[in-house]
Design an enzyme around this catalytic site. Sequence first.
Site, PDB file in Angstrom:
ATOM      1  N   GLU C  68      36.464  11.810  -3.185  1.00  0.00           N
ATOM      2  CA  GLU C  68      35.464  12.822  -2.860  1.00  0.00           C
ATOM      3  C   GLU C  68      34.242  12.226  -2.195  1.00  0.00           C
ATOM      4  O   GLU C  68      33.728  12.769  -1.218  1.00  0.00           O
ATOM      5  CB  GLU C  68      35.040  13.596  -4.118  1.00  0.00           C
ATOM      6  CG  GLU C  68      36.071  14.610  -4.576  1.00  0.00           C
ATOM      7  CD  GLU C  68      37.199  13.997  -5.386  1.00  0.00           C
ATOM      8  OE1 GLU C  68      37.137  12.787  -5.689  1.00  0.00           O
ATOM      9  OE2 GLU C  68      38.150  14.722  -5.731  1.00  0.00           O
ATOM     10  N   HIS C 137      36.411  22.049 -14.530  1.00  0.00           N
ATOM     11  CA  HIS C 137      37.014  22.760 -13.398  1.00  0.00           C
ATOM     12  C   HIS C 137      36.535  24.210 -13.326  1.00  0.00           C
ATOM     13  O   HIS C 137      37.226  25.062 -12.783  1.00  0.00           O
ATOM     14  CB  HIS C 137      38.546  22.765 -13.509  1.00  0.00           C
ATOM     15  CG  HIS C 137      39.180  21.421 -13.377  1.00  0.00           C
ATOM     16  ND1 HIS C 137      39.111  20.477 -14.364  1.00  0.00           N
ATOM     17  CD2 HIS C 137      39.878  20.853 -12.355  1.00  0.00           C
ATOM     18  CE1 HIS C 137      39.756  19.377 -13.977  1.00  0.00           C
ATOM     19  NE2 HIS C 137      40.226  19.579 -12.763  1.00  0.00           N
TER      20      HIS C 137
END
Lengths: 430, 338, 336
Positions: C68, C137
Site C-alpha cells: 500500500e 476492514h
Amino acid sequence: MPVEVIMPKVDMDMAKGKIVTWYASEGDFVTKGAPLFDIETDKAAMEIEAPDSGILHHPAPEGTDVPIGKPVAWLYAEGEAVGAPPASYGAEPAAASPAPAPVSEPEPARAEAVAPAPRGDVALSDKQRATPRARALAREAGLDLDGIPGTGPRGRVQAEDVQALLDRAPAFAAPVAFSAETGPLSVTRTKGGTGTPVVLIHGFASDATSWAPLEAQLKHRPIIRIELPGHGKSPKLRIANFAALVKDVRRAFDDLNLEQVHLVGHSLGGALALAIADTRERSIASLTLIAPAGLGPEVNGDALSGICRANRPESLGPWLRRLVADETIITDSYVRLAMAGRADPNLRAAQSALAEVLFPDGVQAFDLRAALERIAVPTRILWGKQDDIIPWHHALRAPGRAALHLFGGVGHMPQIECADEVGQLIKAYI
Amino acid sequence: MADTLVETNAPYAIRTYSPEQLKDALRKMFLIRKFEEGAEDSYMRGLIHGTMHLSIGQEASAVGSCMSLTDADKITSTHRGHGHCVAKNADLGKMFAEFFGKETGYCKGRGGSMHIADPSKGNLGANGIVGGGLPIAVGAALSAKRLGTGAVTICFFGDGANNEGAFHESLNMAAVWKLPVVFVCENNKYGMSTSTARSTAVKNIAERAAAYSMPGVTVDGNDFSAVTEAVDAAVARARAGEGPSLVENLTYRWRGHSKSDRNRYRTKEEISEWMERDPIVAMSNLLVAHKILSEAEVAGLEEQATQVIKDAIEFAAASPDPRIEDATRDVYTEGAAA
Amino acid sequence: MNAMTKTELRELSYAEAIREAMDIALASDERVVLMGEDIGVYGGAFQVTGDLVEKYGTDRVMDTPISELGGAGVAVGAALTGLKPIFEFQFSDFAALAMEQIVNQAAKVRYMLGGSVSVPLVMRFPAGSGTGAAAQHSQSIEAWLGHVPGLKVLQPSTPEDAKGMLLAALEDPDPVMIFEHKILYKMKGHVPEGYYTTPIGKAAIRRPGKDLTIVATSMMVHKAMAAAETLAAEGIDAEVIDLRTVRPMDRETVLASVRKTGRLVCVYEGVKTLGVGAEVSAMVAESDAFDFLDAPIVRLGGAECPIPYNPELEKAVVPQVPDILDAARNLAKGRI
C-alpha cells in the site's frame, strides 16, 4: 440588647443552612412564633419562627449560607438604637454581634431574591436559558428575554416562546424592552418614552408579561411594571392580609420615587392601584382600573383556585378560557406558555396561599369602595360585560366622578381581549 | 566522447566524457561545496531560520550520478539534497532564496532546505521523509514507460532509507514492472547516528538488489569516475527497457547529520580520514593528471564558484519575503477552497 | 412519472456506476491508469473494476503487489509526472499503511514546491461497516484525511454521484480521495449515460424540509432518508442534506438549511468524536447561522470503539434509523 435570630441546627449532621426566603423585611415588626424565614439544608427545607417579638434588622440576604448557631438577623425593641449591619454572616465571630450605633438609613439587606432551585443549578438559576434563535428573535423584537417564560428543557426559552408572545400581541409592532431593577418586588421599566410614566399593576395569578399587548399603545411614555409578591419574578413573600399586600406593593411604588404617574391596575392589581391612590393621591395623575377587585364581594373562586392548582397545560387551559369571552384567543401554545410561567410549584403554592388570604371561600375579603369614594384623582373603570371572574356590575358602585367604559363581548381581560380600545382610552387620559 | 588522445587505461570518466563536460562536473562539485559552506556560514550568522543537512564530502556521488542525464530525465532526492539540485543544473540564486525562505526561491519560501525542487529540470524534489522519494521515483518511471518518453529516473536515497518498507516495496515494484529507474544509495555510513553496521543486516546495501532480481553494485562514492561508470551503466540499462538497478555509492558527510549533531557517534580520526579522501581534490587531481585542467584553472573554477555563491546569497538576502496573506496559496490548484 | 420517463431512467448499481466512470476515463484519456490490489483479472475485492482489465489490458489496469505504501507512492510519482492514476485501496482501513505517501507527499507536494507541480491523483477507498469484517476492514476514516489540507475528500452516496464525482475527481488537478461505502456497492439507482460530472464541494438537498436539518454522509444519507419518511408521517418535516464532500465542505448549503430550520442533526458513521459532524457543528456554531439555532446541535456518530464483529454489536455502534428518529423527535419537540 437586640435579640439574635440564629441559624438553627435542624438535623444531626447539619453544619450550615441557606436562607431561602424571609417572611418579613428590614424594619418590620415581627411577632414571636410567627414564621420568620425559610432555610434549606442538604436534606430539608424548613420554616423557622421568630424567637421573640421585635423589629427586624439586618436579615442575612436570601441565598446566604450561614453556619449553625450564627446570627442571621436581629430583633430590636421599639426605639432601641440599631447597630451596624455585620460585614458578613457567620464568618467572623466579631461580626456576629454588631455594636449598637445609630444608623440613619437602614438598607434593606436583601440584595436579590433567589428562588429555591435544585442543587447544582444554583449558579445558573439567575441566568435565563434561551436558544440562539430565541435570543435573536427577542433581540430583533426589542424584547427582554427575562420577561419570557421558556417551554424548553430546563425552562429554556425557544423561538416559539418568543413567537407566541409576539403573536399574542399583534399590535406589538415596536415592542418595548424592559430592564430588571433591584428592589423587594420585581419592577421593570422601559428604556424609552418621555413624560409622566405609566405604572402597571397586574392581577392575581398573572404577571408583568400580561401587559405586552398594551405596551405598544403606551410606548411613548415610560412604562413601569410592578409584579406582585409570589408572581412573575417577585419574591414569594408570605402575605398576611390585603393590608400587608398593599404595604409591599406600595413600598415598591414608593421606591420608584416618582412625582407623578398614571396608575393602571387590573383585577387584584386594580384594587391595589386604588389603595395606593388612596394613600399617595398627590402622585397619581390618573387612575385606570380594569375589571378591578375590591368593589364587591363576588369573585369566581373556582377559577382562582383552579388556576392555582393547575400543574399542566391540560388543567390550566379550561380555567384560562374562563378569563375571556372569546375562548379561541386562548390557544394551546398560549396555555403552554402560561403554564411554563407557572411551572415553579413554589410560585403556585405562594399564590394559593395568597388566594386563601384574599379570597377566602370565594369571597373578596377586602372592600375598597370607601377609597374610591375618597379619592379625587381622575378615575376611569373599564370592564368587559362577559367578565366571568368579577361581575362587571360591581362598577355600578363607583361614584359619579369615575368614568365607566363597558365592553361587550369581552371577558375579564380587556387589556388583552380588546387591547387597542383599552390602549386608546388610556392614551386619551394621559 | 573523447577523441584522439584516448588513453586506453584511463578511468571511465576520462574515456567517456569531453573535457568540457568534465570541467563542468568539477565546477558543479565546487558549487556544491561552496553552496554548503555558504549555507553553513549563513546559518551561523543567523540568516537562516531552519536546520539543514549538508552534503560536504558527497559531491562526487551527486554530480557523478547525474552525468548521463538530460533535463528530461528525473531525479528524486533526499533531505541531504542540495548537491543533487546543483548536479541537476539548479539555479544557485533560487536555491539560496529558498534557503532564506524568500518569495524568489524555488518553492517561494514554502519548502526550505528539504524541499528544493525544479520540475523544469527534471528534479522532482528533495524529501523530508526518509524513503519518501522511493515510490515516487518508481511512479515517475512508470509514467515514462507508459507515456513512452524514454526518460530515466534516478532515485537518490540514503543508507537509512534502505530499512524503510518503502524501499523494499519500491524496488520490488520497479523490478516487477521493469521500470526505467536507478536507485542510487548514498551510503554515508550513518542514518543520523546509527551506523549501517548496527542497522542493516547486509554488509553492502547493494546486496539487497538480489532480493529484487536487479543488478546491484557498490562503488567508491568519492571517486567521480567510479560513480559515473556504475550509474551510467544502470541508466543505459534502464533506458534500454531492461529495468531498474541499484548502485551504492560509499561516501561520507564531513559535517554532522544536521546542525543539532554533536558528533558523538564517530571519531575525529574517522572524520579526518575521510576528509583526506576529499572527492573534489580527487577529481581535481584526476583532471590535472589527465591534462584536462591546469592547477590554476582548478583554482579559477573554485574562485568562480565562490563568486557565484556570493552573488546567490546577495540575491537571496535582497529578495522579498512571501506575503503573510499568501500563506495558504498553492494548497490547491487555482485557490480551490478547502 | 409516466412510462416514457421511466424507460429513460437507466439503473446501475453503485459499483457499476464507478466502473462505468473508470471505463469512460480509460477510453477517453490515455493518461488514466488504474492501480490497486487484485483489480485485474480478479475484478477488485468488491468487483468494482470488474472486467476492465480485459478491455484495457494489464498496463492500464495494473495489479499492484500488496504494497500500500509503495503503491500509493508510485501513484503519487506517476501523477507528478504526467499520468492520472486511479488508485484503489482494497479496504479504506489499509490507507493507514500508506498515510505517509497520502499525507506527507500527495497532499503537500504542491504547496512545498511553491505551486510548481500538482498531483492529479484519485484514490478510492471502500469504507464502512455492515459486512461483518470487524475492526480492520470496516472503518470510516474520512475525517483523518479530511483533516489534511491539500486533499479533497468525497463521500458519494448514490450511483449517480459515484460516477459523477469520480469523473469530477479526474478533472481535478489535485489529489482527490473518494470514500465508497461497501454496503452501497450493490445499491441500484438512476445513472445518466455518458460523461457528466458531479461538482466537488457541493452538498445535495435530498429532501427539503422545514422543521430540522439532518446533515448526513454516505450510507447515513439513506438512513436519514428512511427516518425522514417516518418523521413526515408524524408531522415532522426534516430536511436531509447529503454532504457529499467532506473537504471542501459546502458551508452555504448547510448554513442556509440551519437558518431555515433552526435545528441540526449530524449523522455520520465515523467515530463521533472529532469526526465530520464535529466539523459541521463547529461550522454552524461559528457562523451567523448560530443565531438561528433553536436547540442544541445533535451529533450521531460511530461509538468510541473499533467496529465489532458480532452483527448486533456492529449495528449498535453506528447510527441506525431509530437513533435518527429519536434524535429528530426530541429535537423537533423541544425535548433536547
